[in-house]
Design an enzyme around this catalytic site. Structure first.
Site, mmCIF file in Angstrom:
data_model
loop_
_atom_site.group_PDB
_atom_site.id
_atom_site.type_symbol
_atom_site.label_atom_id
_atom_site.label_comp_id
_atom_site.label_asym_id
_atom_site.label_seq_id
_atom_site.Cartn_x
_atom_site.Cartn_y
_atom_site.Cartn_z
ATOM 1 N N GLU A 70 0.820 -1.210 0.000
ATOM 2 C CA GLU A 70 0.000 0.000 0.000
ATOM 3 C C GLU A 70 0.854 1.259 0.000
ATOM 4 O O GLU A 70 0.638 2.174 -0.807
ATOM 5 C CB GLU A 70 -0.932 0.021 1.212
ATOM 6 C CG GLU A 70 -1.740 1.308 1.273
ATOM 7 C CD GLU A 70 -2.736 1.371 2.407
ATOM 8 O OE1 GLU A 70 -3.581 2.288 2.400
ATOM 9 O OE2 GLU A 70 -2.672 0.513 3.313
ATOM 10 N N ASP A 90 -0.679 -4.984 3.167
ATOM 11 C CA ASP A 90 -1.182 -3.793 3.842
ATOM 12 C C ASP A 90 -0.572 -3.790 5.244
ATOM 13 O O ASP A 90 -0.946 -4.604 6.084
ATOM 14 C CB ASP A 90 -2.711 -3.810 3.927
ATOM 15 C CG ASP A 90 -3.283 -2.466 4.363
ATOM 16 O OD1 ASP A 90 -2.518 -1.647 4.907
ATOM 17 O OD2 ASP A 90 -4.489 -2.235 4.157
ATOM 18 N N ILE A 92 -0.715 -1.679 7.793
ATOM 19 C CA ILE A 92 -1.718 -1.385 8.828
ATOM 20 C C ILE A 92 -3.056 -1.218 8.120
ATOM 21 O O ILE A 92 -3.330 -0.172 7.518
ATOM 22 C CB ILE A 92 -1.390 -0.116 9.635
ATOM 23 C CG1 ILE A 92 -0.044 -0.237 10.345
ATOM 24 C CG2 ILE A 92 -2.504 0.154 10.658
ATOM 25 C CD1 ILE A 92 0.326 0.982 11.189
ATOM 26 N N ASP A 93 -3.874 -2.239 8.162
ATOM 27 C CA ASP A 93 -5.221 -2.130 7.608
ATOM 28 C C ASP A 93 -6.110 -1.611 8.726
ATOM 29 O O ASP A 93 -6.334 -2.289 9.725
ATOM 30 C CB ASP A 93 -5.719 -3.490 7.111
ATOM 31 C CG ASP A 93 -7.045 -3.345 6.398
ATOM 32 O OD1 ASP A 93 -7.161 -2.445 5.554
ATOM 33 O OD2 ASP A 93 -7.970 -4.122 6.705
ATOM 34 N N THR A 95 -5.815 2.204 9.289
ATOM 35 C CA THR A 95 -4.934 3.280 9.760
ATOM 36 C C THR A 95 -5.698 4.314 10.590
ATOM 37 O O THR A 95 -5.190 4.801 11.607
ATOM 38 C CB THR A 95 -4.224 3.965 8.575
ATOM 39 O OG1 THR A 95 -3.386 3.014 7.910
ATOM 40 C CG2 THR A 95 -3.358 5.125 9.038
ATOM 41 N N ASP A 220 -6.107 -4.641 0.706
ATOM 42 C CA ASP A 220 -7.129 -4.829 1.739
ATOM 43 C C ASP A 220 -7.763 -6.216 1.652
ATOM 44 O O ASP A 220 -8.233 -6.752 2.653
ATOM 45 C CB ASP A 220 -8.252 -3.799 1.579
ATOM 46 C CG ASP A 220 -7.785 -2.368 1.697
ATOM 47 O OD1 ASP A 220 -7.124 -2.047 2.698
ATOM 48 O OD2 ASP A 220 -8.092 -1.564 0.797
#
Length: 278
Positions: A70, A90, A92-93, A95, A220
């Protein structure tokens, strides 16, 4: 004979645990916030640091593999899916959840070969729940097998989606109208935990019965797509057609009946693709 993709999965689980520890430690400190495409599209130094850690650590062991991350894409890298072994990351899915210390924050990693998802990992790191799935081998949470609820009656279902700011007022109206359309079927309720990967895992373990979303990204979806499939769920396009990882949209459900009913109720709006440069 050694299974190379299982070795990749095992290695990735170790890395994901370490990434989750980095996130938990960062939650105890001041969080430096930056904007990407809009005032609500946020990124933090932790997003960037965790992605760099994951990619560099995997590259040490698998230097010929490809990566779609990402934050790398946000910095200008391409997100074209090829036949090469590819890690879709990802860091930190969720954020926005991370920024507010809302506890649904995850590391999501999917691994594809010849454009097919071989395995997926989602680590909900505040909850310390490690979801894993390998094609044909089942889905697990912290090593315990999981499966979807099997619910087929949408009027008895709990549905997940996400809502947020849209620059296009017509797209915003459609998003809100879709929520109304699903709620008034009726369903038991709609929830928005704030992490697409966690949402997919909630359906996979039977805590919710469906999840739909227009406007998310391959990073995601890739990890969760493996998990929902191996947990016995259904995954499809918003139109009701086959799921396309690069399409930026999906419906997942505990049964085909529920997925198809949601597809019938909601209206599409343009969201682009991850594998185009416009």
């Amino acid at each position: 004979m050694t299974d190379p993709w299982q070795e990749c999965l095992d290695h990735c689980v170790e890395i994901t645990h370490q990434a989750g520890k980095m996130i938990r430690e960062a939650l105890q400190k001041d969080i430096a916030i930056m904007q990407k495409s809009s005032p609500v599209d946020l990124v933090t130094e932790t997003d960037q640091r965790v992605e760099q850690f994951i990619i560099s650590t995997i590259k040490e062991k698998y230097p010929t593999h490809s990566f779609i991350g990402e934050e790398s894409v946000a910095a200008g890298a391409h997100s074209i899916l090829t036949d090469d072994p590819t890690w879709i990351i990802d860091p930190i899915d969720g954020t926005t959840n991370f920024v507010h210390r809302f506890p649904f924050v995850s590391v999501s990693i999917g691994f594809t070969v010849k454009k097919e998802i071989e395995f997926g990992i989602v680590y909900s790191c505040v909850e310390d729940k490690m979801y894993t799935a390998r094609k044909g081998k089942g889905a697990f949470c912290n090593g315990v097998p999981i499966k979807v609820s099997g619910q087929e009656d949408i009027t008895k279902s709990l549905v997940l989606t996400e809502m947020g700011y849209k620059t296009n007022p017509e797209h915003f109206k459609i998003m809100m109208d879709n929520i109304k359309s699903v709620l008034t079927i009726p369903v038991h309720g709609i929830r928005s935990p704030g992490s697409a990967a966690v949402n997919m895992c909630q359906v996979a373990c039977g805590a919710a019965d469906a999840y739909y979303h227009i406007g998310i990204h391959c990073w995601d979806m890739a990890g969760g797509a493996a998990i929902i499939t191996e947990a016995g769920g259904v995954i499809m396009d918003i139109s009701g057609g086959p799921f396309d990882l690069m399409s930026r949209r999906l419906i997942i459900a505990s049964s085909r009946a529920i997925a198809e009913r949601i597809a019938k109720e909601i209206t599409e709006f343009p969201c682009g693709r991850d594998d185009t440069e416009d």
